[in-house]
Design an enzyme around this catalytic site. Structure first.
Site, mmCIF file in Angstrom:
data_model
loop_
_atom_site.group_PDB
_atom_site.id
_atom_site.type_symbol
_atom_site.label_atom_id
_atom_site.label_comp_id
_atom_site.label_asym_id
_atom_site.label_seq_id
_atom_site.Cartn_x
_atom_site.Cartn_y
_atom_site.Cartn_z
ATOM 1 N N GLN A 42 1.347 -1.023 -0.108
ATOM 2 C CA GLN A 42 0.020 -0.188 0.121
ATOM 3 C C GLN A 42 0.713 1.237 0.201
ATOM 4 O O GLN A 42 1.875 1.259 0.551
ATOM 5 C CB GLN A 42 -1.055 -0.404 1.500
ATOM 6 C CG GLN A 42 -2.251 1.111 0.867
ATOM 7 C CD GLN A 42 -2.751 0.931 2.644
ATOM 8 O OE1 GLN A 42 -2.664 0.068 2.795
ATOM 9 N NE2 GLN A 42 -4.035 1.772 2.198
ATOM 10 N N SER A 74 4.908 -6.065 2.422
ATOM 11 C CA SER A 74 3.371 -5.817 3.628
ATOM 12 C C SER A 74 2.259 -6.750 2.052
ATOM 13 O O SER A 74 2.408 -7.929 2.291
ATOM 14 C CB SER A 74 2.934 -4.309 3.612
ATOM 15 O OG SER A 74 1.525 -4.135 4.270
ATOM 16 N N LEU A 75 1.273 -6.278 2.686
ATOM 17 C CA LEU A 75 0.419 -6.268 1.389
ATOM 18 C C LEU A 75 0.926 -6.953 0.157
ATOM 19 O O LEU A 75 0.790 -7.836 -0.423
ATOM 20 C CB LEU A 75 -0.698 -5.116 0.917
ATOM 21 C CG LEU A 75 -1.401 -5.066 -0.421
ATOM 22 C CD1 LEU A 75 -2.374 -6.727 -0.118
ATOM 23 C CD2 LEU A 75 -1.373 -4.231 -1.417
#
Length: 417
Positions: A11, A94-95
């Site tokens: 993100q 992360s994502l």
């Protein structure tokens, strides 16, 4: 240096209009957008191409859009088999780690979209309580930032390290008041601070309320062991099983992103090319800053260069022997100091024949288990020929370094002989 490492952004890499050229040019991309839209209940196409920046930036929307676009770009990339060298490892920020797991075959596309939908919605609902955010501490070693945070929190505050992005980029999460106060604290010590345009204190205990729903979704998702090593930003190591994936993802929301650790571990492989697959080039910049002399490209920003680099790497890999071939060559070139005929037959002749069989396997299809077997066979041959143990270890380490299989170092057996 023949390894290709693929990385996927998280993100923050989203922007209005992202992926439009990929969508227009490739039916497979349009198919993925349509599939995802049916799952999430809104048009991913409209979200990426016509919605406002505010709508796309919403956590629940941004995460789905980034997953779908990044994976669709990866599928286009891998369609040209002749110009696509095998991928040695993957990682995601992360994502992006879920995108990496999807690309590596650890879960199905539909399951990945559903999982990310839950993830984004849970994080957005948690952040909606307001009053929290993130800042980036720039130009200061992570250890000094950690020390500053510890001193600051000793006064009863709660600021937490959220992302270890590089040696000199550390992201912090906390309440807006605490972040404002620690900004002054950091700047007094010569650190440059940037406020991030995010909706909450991600990767910290402030996300605790998002964990139950997401952890349930993770547990209900069918994972399998990745076909390509995927490195976890929770542990800094490659995943070994589906259970490890679930355990790590369940705590990912409240724990720091160990991106710098992942990059350092991957850099041990002597990577020939790092390729960021997804919009923008955030990870390209982080890796370029962290790894001296790294060849890092962004598929979105450097498409022609990326295709040319991949073609050259594929050709170079075709010309060079693989791990089993190198083991075979090393076995043949090793001087024999054992003249016991029975021992020689058992410890040299028979293992050598097995090595010959492994060397016939396409080097890009050789599994880690088969590679470990080849290393064991070479170790047995060298031990039988009475090569000193230190020399045996050195030769095996050299082969692993040359092929980029250093992750097999601990599993490589060197018989005592």
């Amino acid at each position: 240096m023949n390894d290709l490492v693929i990385v996927f952004p998280g993100q923050g890499s989203q922007f209005p209009g992202m992926g439009k050229n990929w969508y227009d040019a490739h039916e497979s991309v349009r198919d993925r957008f349509r599939q995802a839209s049916d799952i999430v209940g809104y048009s991913v196409e409209d979200l990426c191409f016509t919605a406002s920046s505010g709508e796309l930036t919403r956590t629940a929307h941004a995460q789905v859009a980034l997953l779908v676009l990044s994976h669709a770009m990866y599928e286009v990339l891998t369609q040209d088999r002749d110009r696509m060298p095998p991928v040695a490892a993957m990682a995601g920020h992360s994502l992006g780690e879920i995108t990496a797991l999807l690309a590596a075959g650890a879960l199905a596309f539909e399951d990945a979209v559903r999982l990310v939908k839950v993830r984004g919605e849970a994080m957005q609902a948690c952040a909606a309580e307001g009053g929290t955010g993130m800042i980036a501490a720039l130009g200061t070693p992570a250890a000094e930032v950690e020390k500053c945070v510890a001193e600051f929190d000793a006064e009863g505050r709660t600021v937490q390290v959220a992302n270890y992005n590089s040696a000199r980029q550390t992201v912090l999460s906390g309440t807006l008041d605490d972040l404002k106060a620690i900004t002054a604290h950091l700047e007094e010590r010569g650190c440059k601070v940037a406020r991030l345009n995010v909706g909450g204190a991600f990767h910290s205990t402030f996300m605790a309320d998002a964990v139950p729903a997401y952890a349930r979704a993770v547990e209900e998702t069918a994972f399998r062991e990745p076909a390509v090593p995927v490195y976890s930003t929770v542990t800094g190591r490659a995943y070994g099983s589906a259970r490890e994936i679930k355990d790590a993802l369940a705590v990912q929301l409240t724990g720091p992103v160990l991106w710098s650790s992942v990059v350092a571990r991957l850099a041990e492989r002597d990577v020939a090319l790092w390729l960021e697959v997804g919009p923008k080039q955030v990870l390209k910049k982080l890796i370029g800053d962290a790894v001296d002399g790294a060849d890092v490209l962004s598929l979105d920003a450097d498409l022609d260069q990326a295709r040319a680099a991949l073609g050259k790497l594929a050709e170079r890999r075709r010309r060079e022997p693989g791990l089993a071939g190198l083991c075979l060559g090393a076995a043949a070139a090793t001087r024999n100091r054992n003249f016991d005929e029975e021992q020689y037959t058992e410890g040299v002749v028979l293992p050598y024949r097995k090595l010959q069989e492994l060397a016939q396997v396409d080097k890009d299809r050789l599994t880690d288990a088969q590679k470990a077997t080849a290393l064991d066979l070479l170790g047995t041959i060298m031990a039988t020929k009475r090569v000193p143990e230190a020399e045996r270890r050195e030769r095996i380490a050299s082969i692993l370094q040359r092929t980029g299989d250093v992750h097999l170092q601990t599993s490589a057996e060197v018989p005592a002989g």
